[in-house]
Design a protein around this motif. Sequence first.
Motif, short mmCIF file in Angstrom:
data_model
loop_
_atom_site.label_atom_id
_atom_site.label_comp_id
_atom_site.label_asym_id
_atom_site.label_seq_id
_atom_site.Cartn_x
_atom_site.Cartn_y
_atom_site.Cartn_z
N THR A 1 0.83 -1.21 0.00
CA THR A 1 0.00 0.00 0.00
C THR A 1 0.86 1.25 0.00
O THR A 1 0.56 2.23 -0.70
CB THR A 1 -0.93 0.00 1.22
N ILE B 1 -6.46 3.07 -4.27
CA ILE B 1 -6.11 3.45 -2.91
C ILE B 1 -6.86 4.73 -2.57
O ILE B 1 -6.94 5.65 -3.40
CB ILE B 1 -4.58 3.65 -2.76
N THR C 1 -6.20 6.97 2.91
CA THR C 1 -5.05 6.08 3.10
C THR C 1 -3.78 6.73 2.56
O THR C 1 -2.71 6.65 3.18
CB THR C 1 -5.29 4.73 2.39
#
Length: 342
Positions: free
Chosen positions: A19, A30, A34
Amino acid sequence: MGEPTIYEVAKEAGVSAATVSRAINGRDRISEATRRKVFEACERLGFSVSRTASMLRTGKSNRIALTVGNSLAGWFSSELAEGVYSTLSAQGYDLLSYRLADAAQRRDFFASMPVKRNADAFIISSFDVTDDERQALEGLGMPVVGVNTIGLTAERDMVSIGVDDIQAMRQTIHQLAGLGHRHIAFVHKAQEHAGFVWEADQRIEGYRLGMRAEGLDVPEGYVIAVKEGPSAGADALGALLALDPRPTAVCCISDENAIPLVHELRAYGFDVPGDMSVVGFDDWPLAQALGLSTVRHDPRAYGAMAADIAIRLSRGEQVDGHRIVVPTRLMLRGTVGPARRA
């Protein structure tokens, strides 16, 4: 010890390393929340987003790691690091420095290398590399350049640079024997870090081989270990004066041992070289100023060479030779003369 890793950023942000990679590289899939968490974690940890984004795209960090097993402030390590840094900076590379102060740090460093992988190549300096450590280096798939490093396999992407300590000491003994010296002692620094075998220890072997080649004995006590500190010169002198027969010449493992010994000899009224000749190893600037006879080598020059080779190997280029021996030269100055007559 170096910049934080992508794994540390992931832990700080509470996400996976994948990520973090997607956030830094500007990929989809994404959320903005985040992505913000990742960049805030990068800022808190001092993580270079631009450098890391480039690394993720190219697979290169433009960083070279230098690992030493002794003080970074010491003459050899500082000269070596200066040579490495000057070459890296000229080619747009950063330098990561690691000091392994003891066996525990050494064990942790080699165990964590596969996780870090935060450099394009490693330069390992001055200490013996065990079979397990060599295999760990090979397993990285990264180029490794050893500087005065024994135990490093001469294979593709592994290059060893250094002086021939054994031959340098044999030549020194030959010169002293030619001046009539038959009783030659050797002074070295007592081992500080358990679990380390230093490249410079080969100078002791060179001394023994040189004495044997000249048909000279090495009596009990002629190899003297002294602890580092303000009394090192006095301790060496005391041990030398207790020997029978008393040496007419002394080889020292480094100028660090030779300079205080010469000072103590003269302070106690001994003539150097009339009563005792002294030879060091390294050729510090202070050695030149004091007229110390010593073996000259240039760690700054072969630090620069090591950095250049590390960069070339990291780019997939080939280099000529996997074992490069750099020259030494015996500098005969005012602390060496003919052996005194009985």
